[in-house]
Design a protein around this motif. Sequence first.
Motif, mmCIF file in Angstrom:
data_model
loop_
_atom_site.group_PDB
_atom_site.id
_atom_site.type_symbol
_atom_site.label_atom_id
_atom_site.label_comp_id
_atom_site.label_asym_id
_atom_site.label_seq_id
_atom_site.Cartn_x
_atom_site.Cartn_y
_atom_site.Cartn_z
ATOM 1 N N THR B 411 51.227 -61.732 -29.721
ATOM 2 C CA THR B 411 49.801 -62.028 -30.035
ATOM 3 C C THR B 411 49.324 -60.553 -30.564
ATOM 4 N N ILE B 412 48.584 -60.545 -31.484
ATOM 5 C CA ILE B 412 47.867 -59.482 -32.060
ATOM 6 C C ILE B 412 46.298 -59.365 -31.514
ATOM 7 N N PRO B 413 45.919 -58.086 -31.545
ATOM 8 C CA PRO B 413 46.702 -56.963 -31.624
ATOM 9 C C PRO B 413 47.685 -56.351 -30.894
ATOM 10 N N THR B 414 48.743 -55.737 -31.330
ATOM 11 C CA THR B 414 49.999 -55.351 -30.530
ATOM 12 C C THR B 414 50.204 -54.014 -30.913
ATOM 13 N N SER B 415 50.771 -53.171 -29.642
ATOM 14 C CA SER B 415 51.580 -51.927 -30.155
ATOM 15 C C SER B 415 52.708 -51.687 -29.317
ATOM 16 N N GLN B 471 51.480 -49.940 -34.549
ATOM 17 C CA GLN B 471 50.278 -50.540 -34.248
ATOM 18 C C GLN B 471 49.892 -51.727 -35.089
ATOM 19 N N ILE B 472 49.708 -53.037 -34.601
ATOM 20 C CA ILE B 472 49.522 -54.169 -35.502
ATOM 21 C C ILE B 472 47.884 -54.643 -34.942
#
Lengths: 171, 615
Positions: B411-415, B471-472
Amino acid sequence: MAIDFNQNFFELFELDYSVDINSEILEKKYLNFQKNFHPDKFVNASDYEKRMSLQITSHINEAYKVLKNDYLKSMYLLKIKGYDIDNQNSTISDPSFLMHQMELREESDEIMSKKNKNLKKDFFIKLNSLKKKFQDDFKIKYESELFEEASDSIKKMKFYISIENDLKRNG
Amino acid sequence: MALLQISEPGKSQDPHQKKYYVGIDLGTTNSLVALISNGFPRVLKNKEGSELFPSIVSYKKDSVIVGEYFNDSASITFSSIKRMIGKNIKDLNSSDFYSPCEFIGDDSIVKFKVFKNLLTPIEISSEILKHLKNITEQTLMGDIEGCVITVPAYFDDAQRQATKDAASLSGLKVLRLLNEPTAAAIAYGLASKKISKIMVYDLGGGTFDISILDLNDGVFKVLSTGGDSSLGGDDFDYLIVDYIQSKLDIELDSEKKYILYLYAKKIKVALSETEIVDIELEKIGLENTKLTFSRDDFNLLINDLVQKTLKISSEVLLDANLSVNDINEIILVGGSTRTPFIKYSVKNFFNKEPLSDINPDNVVAIGASIQADILSGSSKEELLLLDVIPLSLGVETMGELVEVIIPRNSTIPTSSSKEYTTFKDGQTAMSIHVIQGERDLVSDCRSLAKFIIKDIPPMLAGAARIKLEFQIDADGILSVSATETTTNKVTSIEVKPSYGINDSQIEKMLKDSFDNAHTDIKSRHLNEAIVEGKRVILSINSALKIDGSDLLNEKELKYIYKARDELEEMLNSGEKESIIDAVKNLEKVSETYVSRRMNSNIQKIMKGTDIKEFN
């Protein structure tokens, strides 16, 4: 910082340290976090707020992923207790389990080559029940504070997961 | 809930200058624009009354024309440019790559030699968006303040980034990139459902996409996607052409074949309404021959292709670990789903009546316009979209293997962060290769970018610890930062995108396009700065009124007041830079305040979900 990034995931979601967490609380808190901090709520906000929102939701998503997944959650529970399996030698020295590993690998290779959907489905069910056994095992050992033994159960779970992933990727 | 924002972006500051938030379906064959007007979606029409703007860009020596196909020697015409965006030639299928002119590019992004210029698919796509922007602003007599652009759910980082780049080149502000199937689900109002699994069956002119969405209490997730990028309604037309040729036992020349192909499209459309048509063979110079073509004939022809789409559907189901019975809703998207046999086959396969009330050409644009309306803050609807990244992201390790850093469907955002170390004494630089894809070998995946980390403090081999943070963001776009953790020194990263273009190139393109534009950029920038300044002042005033004295001590309050008053003064200075600096300064001194507000908000959430509620 807006949320306490030093809190562990159980603290963040106000959950008990256990494999069996209250999933209703987890879901509800997760949604609440997202509804308040998701970048969609900050499209017209300042860069600083956008950055914060990005960091917070990334952290929340990571926490949610770990808490949703029994295997990741088990590892995380042990990490809190000081047993970092990720950075440990994950070899299993139990000879009977090694035999079992080899047999399962052979079975998985055969299924991969046959490409039969039903066989594959049955095999996944089998893997799942085997995994479940060690998951239950982990729970008992963790609750009895036998963390070394609990680590061992996780390493065995890890084997089933890696076989499952290989089959999903290549089957 | 933007904490320091109360101005309603939907309401214009100046009554003469209307501002709009629109949804854009940037399609392979056609593009559409929609917006919410008086609470209802409205799809914009072109001069001819059509809602479909062909995604065709034609360059002449001194001009660009969008939407019309020119087949003369004085024009260079691009169609289906979406198939090439964010890719280099190496990873394009032969069916996706088409160049009407000379081009260069092997390991990098393709550049077309268009008269004196070298143009990338990004610039060509930006012409489509620029065209849509102009038409919209002329029709509505106002400005597009922000937009939501839809992309296929399987678009990777490079393709998403390239789409965003095309938008910024065209002068559009992108609020969010939205997955096409998600947009369709929003258009059908499925977001209000509590829990649902939605299958989106999208058969366009040249592409077939299928996606499964999981909806849970307003949160959308893309569970799995699949499709065939060279299967669509156009194939049906070719089949009709082949059928006629074989029935008459003739081989037509290419010109007549083309006439017949255009006619086949009409036959196909007619068969959605009637059972049988007489084929007018005079069109291809056959006066005395008669041929009829029935819906059954047609169904038989396309059966293989339809079965193929259903086979892909079951694969996608399997990928999501679901069976047909788990699907609660099926949505039909794309003009080709008007074909009765497709509706019937889909219904039979899923054992459920698919949703098809909304014009299947418009449904994605309508969903995008709803999302744009919500993001603008003017809608009362509470909707939150949670997306996932479609492909795993990793780095190259020893032996050309891929090490996954962020798995697909996260799931985004994700880092995620990863530590690396030096392997030579005194090593000060390190190269990192970022990969996207599901395979084990680097050569089987797509190369996204190469980073060179420089300025690593010289130490013994293995002593330096470089922490790379991936980071997305919510659009699925990646950024990377690096820190040397033993000295806490932030090292610099040099990015070499494998495709696409880097920021300085974008800046140059933007500059070039501005140089060619006739609008007075300078005054526009000043106005934007003033509007932004006013917005920030308004927000901080209203926030302070609510809880300023609760969360801040006198000294802190004084600092904020001072920064605010300075900004107020600057607004009349006529200097863009000073205003921007003053805005930044005010935002900076308010950071602690913003944090505290967020914190107190968290506490409110925690209070809101009392454990007792669940027992």
